[in-house]
Design a protein around this motif. Structure first.
Motif, mmCIF file in Angstrom:
data_model
loop_
_atom_site.group_PDB
_atom_site.id
_atom_site.type_symbol
_atom_site.label_atom_id
_atom_site.label_comp_id
_atom_site.label_asym_id
_atom_site.label_seq_id
_atom_site.Cartn_x
_atom_site.Cartn_y
_atom_site.Cartn_z
ATOM 1 N N LEU A 1 0.989 -1.219 0.186
ATOM 2 C CA LEU A 1 0.324 0.387 0.214
ATOM 3 C C LEU A 1 0.534 1.670 0.149
ATOM 4 C CD1 LEU A 1 -2.429 -0.566 2.511
ATOM 5 C CD2 LEU A 1 -3.031 -0.779 0.205
ATOM 6 N N PHE A 2 2.366 1.023 0.560
ATOM 7 C CA PHE A 2 2.271 2.065 0.726
ATOM 8 C C PHE A 2 3.800 2.523 -0.435
ATOM 9 C CE2 PHE A 2 7.291 3.711 0.857
ATOM 10 C CZ PHE A 2 6.697 4.953 1.184
ATOM 11 N N LEU A 3 4.204 1.481 -1.214
ATOM 12 C CA LEU A 3 4.409 1.365 -2.775
ATOM 13 C C LEU A 3 3.294 1.768 -3.666
ATOM 14 C CD1 LEU A 3 6.711 -1.215 -2.667
ATOM 15 C CD2 LEU A 3 7.081 1.133 -2.624
ATOM 16 N N VAL A 4 2.450 1.991 -3.474
ATOM 17 C CA VAL A 4 0.988 2.190 -5.008
ATOM 18 C C VAL A 4 0.597 3.662 -4.456
ATOM 19 C CG1 VAL A 4 -1.913 1.952 -5.061
ATOM 20 C CG2 VAL A 4 -0.393 -0.383 -4.569
ATOM 21 N N ASN A 5 0.704 3.498 -3.290
ATOM 22 C CA ASN A 5 0.366 5.354 -2.185
ATOM 23 C C ASN A 5 1.825 6.299 -2.413
ATOM 24 O OD1 ASN A 5 -1.497 7.254 -1.032
ATOM 25 N ND2 ASN A 5 0.117 7.663 0.149
ATOM 26 N N GLU A 6 2.355 5.828 -2.822
ATOM 27 C CA GLU A 6 3.767 6.687 -3.050
ATOM 28 C C GLU A 6 3.742 6.734 -4.946
ATOM 29 O OE1 GLU A 6 7.004 8.318 -1.281
ATOM 30 O OE2 GLU A 6 4.950 7.791 -0.106
ATOM 31 N N GLY A 7 4.062 6.156 -5.262
ATOM 32 C CA GLY A 7 2.981 5.619 -6.678
ATOM 33 C C GLY A 7 2.240 6.977 -7.200
ATOM 34 N N LEU A 8 0.535 6.617 -6.506
ATOM 35 C CA LEU A 8 0.309 8.167 -6.660
ATOM 36 C C LEU A 8 0.899 8.916 -6.371
ATOM 37 C CD1 LEU A 8 -2.887 8.564 -7.836
ATOM 38 C CD2 LEU A 8 -3.392 7.788 -4.817
ATOM 39 N N ALA A 9 1.258 9.451 -5.723
ATOM 40 C CA ALA A 9 2.217 10.574 -5.187
ATOM 41 C C ALA A 9 2.747 11.372 -6.055
ATOM 42 C CB ALA A 9 2.936 10.486 -3.855
ATOM 43 N N PHE A 10 3.932 10.212 -6.829
ATOM 44 C CA PHE A 10 4.605 11.027 -7.759
ATOM 45 C C PHE A 10 3.525 11.237 -9.246
ATOM 46 C CE2 PHE A 10 6.805 10.130 -11.588
ATOM 47 C CZ PHE A 10 8.076 10.648 -11.641
ATOM 48 N N LEU A 11 2.710 10.575 -9.863
ATOM 49 C CA LEU A 11 2.058 10.347 -10.843
ATOM 50 C C LEU A 11 0.799 12.062 -10.316
ATOM 51 C CD1 LEU A 11 0.293 10.341 -13.231
ATOM 52 C CD2 LEU A 11 -1.287 8.576 -11.590
ATOM 53 N N LEU A 12 0.481 12.614 -8.946
ATOM 54 C CA LEU A 12 -0.055 13.743 -8.655
ATOM 55 C C LEU A 12 0.663 14.891 -8.390
ATOM 56 C CD1 LEU A 12 -2.412 12.634 -5.988
ATOM 57 C CD2 LEU A 12 -2.847 13.208 -7.638
ATOM 58 N N GLU A 13 1.718 15.211 -8.886
ATOM 59 C CA GLU A 13 3.135 15.985 -9.119
ATOM 60 C C GLU A 13 3.376 15.734 -9.951
ATOM 61 O OE1 GLU A 13 6.486 13.861 -7.178
ATOM 62 O OE2 GLU A 13 4.792 14.396 -4.494
ATOM 63 N N VAL A 14 3.678 15.114 -10.652
ATOM 64 C CA VAL A 14 4.210 15.388 -12.399
ATOM 65 C C VAL A 14 1.983 15.901 -12.726
ATOM 66 C CG1 VAL A 14 3.307 14.253 -14.909
ATOM 67 C CG2 VAL A 14 5.257 13.702 -12.880
ATOM 68 N N VAL A 15 0.910 15.763 -12.853
ATOM 69 C CA VAL A 15 -0.205 16.006 -13.097
ATOM 70 C C VAL A 15 -0.367 17.516 -12.592
ATOM 71 C CG1 VAL A 15 -2.503 16.213 -12.795
ATOM 72 C CG2 VAL A 15 -1.681 14.256 -13.226
ATOM 73 N N ALA A 16 0.386 18.165 -11.390
ATOM 74 C CA ALA A 16 0.118 18.995 -11.245
ATOM 75 C C ALA A 16 1.069 20.173 -11.783
ATOM 76 C CB ALA A 16 0.591 19.556 -9.658
ATOM 77 N N LEU A 17 1.984 19.419 -11.769
ATOM 78 C CA LEU A 17 2.813 20.607 -12.999
ATOM 79 C C LEU A 17 2.345 20.671 -14.237
ATOM 80 C CD1 LEU A 17 6.678 18.888 -11.970
ATOM 81 C CD2 LEU A 17 5.731 21.128 -11.475
ATOM 82 N N VAL A 18 1.694 19.845 -15.126
ATOM 83 C CA VAL A 18 1.196 19.358 -16.119
ATOM 84 C C VAL A 18 0.065 20.369 -16.501
ATOM 85 C CG1 VAL A 18 -0.106 18.504 -17.893
ATOM 86 C CG2 VAL A 18 2.354 17.256 -16.905
ATOM 87 N N LEU A 19 -0.406 20.120 -15.309
ATOM 88 C CA LEU A 19 -1.827 21.751 -15.098
ATOM 89 C C LEU A 19 -0.991 22.870 -15.083
ATOM 90 C CD1 LEU A 19 -3.646 19.711 -12.477
ATOM 91 C CD2 LEU A 19 -4.339 19.869 -15.018
ATOM 92 N N LEU A 20 -0.232 23.177 -14.537
ATOM 93 C CA LEU A 20 0.299 24.878 -14.394
ATOM 94 C C LEU A 20 1.061 24.977 -15.759
ATOM 95 C CD1 LEU A 20 2.321 24.234 -11.260
ATOM 96 C CD2 LEU A 20 0.189 26.104 -11.760
ATOM 97 N N GLY A 21 1.242 24.137 -16.615
ATOM 98 C CA GLY A 21 2.082 24.412 -18.075
ATOM 99 C C GLY A 21 1.198 24.611 -18.910
ATOM 100 N N TRP A 22 0.484 23.685 -18.547
ATOM 101 C CA TRP A 22 -1.413 23.995 -19.947
ATOM 102 C C TRP A 22 -1.893 25.004 -19.302
ATOM 103 C CZ3 TRP A 22 -6.418 20.394 -18.606
ATOM 104 C CH2 TRP A 22 -6.954 20.852 -20.006
ATOM 105 N N TRP A 23 -2.028 25.339 -18.584
ATOM 106 C CA TRP A 23 -2.816 27.099 -17.624
ATOM 107 C C TRP A 23 -2.131 27.889 -18.242
ATOM 108 C CZ3 TRP A 23 -0.980 30.966 -14.779
ATOM 109 C CH2 TRP A 23 -1.457 31.423 -14.049
ATOM 110 N N GLY A 24 -0.152 27.873 -18.315
ATOM 111 C CA GLY A 24 0.118 28.549 -18.802
ATOM 112 C C GLY A 24 -0.491 29.394 -19.833
#
Length: 123
Positions: free
Chosen positions: A12-35
């Motif tokens: 569960l820890f590993l799945v959550n860490e993978g999700l955390a990384f995905l969310l971080e990437v998504v946040a960066l993509v969203l900021l780029g898309w918004w810009g």
């Protein structure tokens, strides 16, 4: 947390860490898309599409990443995460509306709470 409980929680820890990384990437993509979608003079939207995610990534890498440049207290790490993920949610709000932004923010809060719990329990 006992070693047996830690061993059981590891997947569960590993799945959550993978999700955390995905969310971080998504946040960066969203900021780029918004810009990129801002109505700015020639080159302004491109600059914002680069500067917004780059600034967030630098802030994250300096203070919130697992191997951050500077070690800061947990409250400061969570503050940086709130700023970056909050900016990502605000960008999604501007791009797609409140439901999508609310869902993103909800997943981020649950993921961050679980990650914080697991990291503190392992320490």
């Amino acid at each position: 947390m006992s070693s047996t409980a830690r061993r059981r929680a590891r997947p569960l820890f590993l799945v959550n860490e993978g999700l955390a990384f995905l969310l971080e990437v998504v946040a960066l993509v969203l900021l780029g898309w918004w810009g990129a979608t801002r109505d700015l003079p020639v080159g302004g939207a491109v600059a914002l599409a680069v500067v917004a995610p780059l600034g967030a990534a630098v802030l994250w890498g300096a203070f919130a990443a697992p191997k951050a440049r500077w070690s800061v207290p947990l409250a400061a790490q969570l503050g940086v995460k709130a700023v970056v993920f909050g900016a990502g949610a605000a960008a999604l709000l501007a791009l797609a509306g409140g439901v999508a932004a609310g869902c993103f923010a909800g997943v981020v809060v649950l993921n961050t709470a679980a990650a914080t719990y697991h990291r503190r329990a392992a320490a």
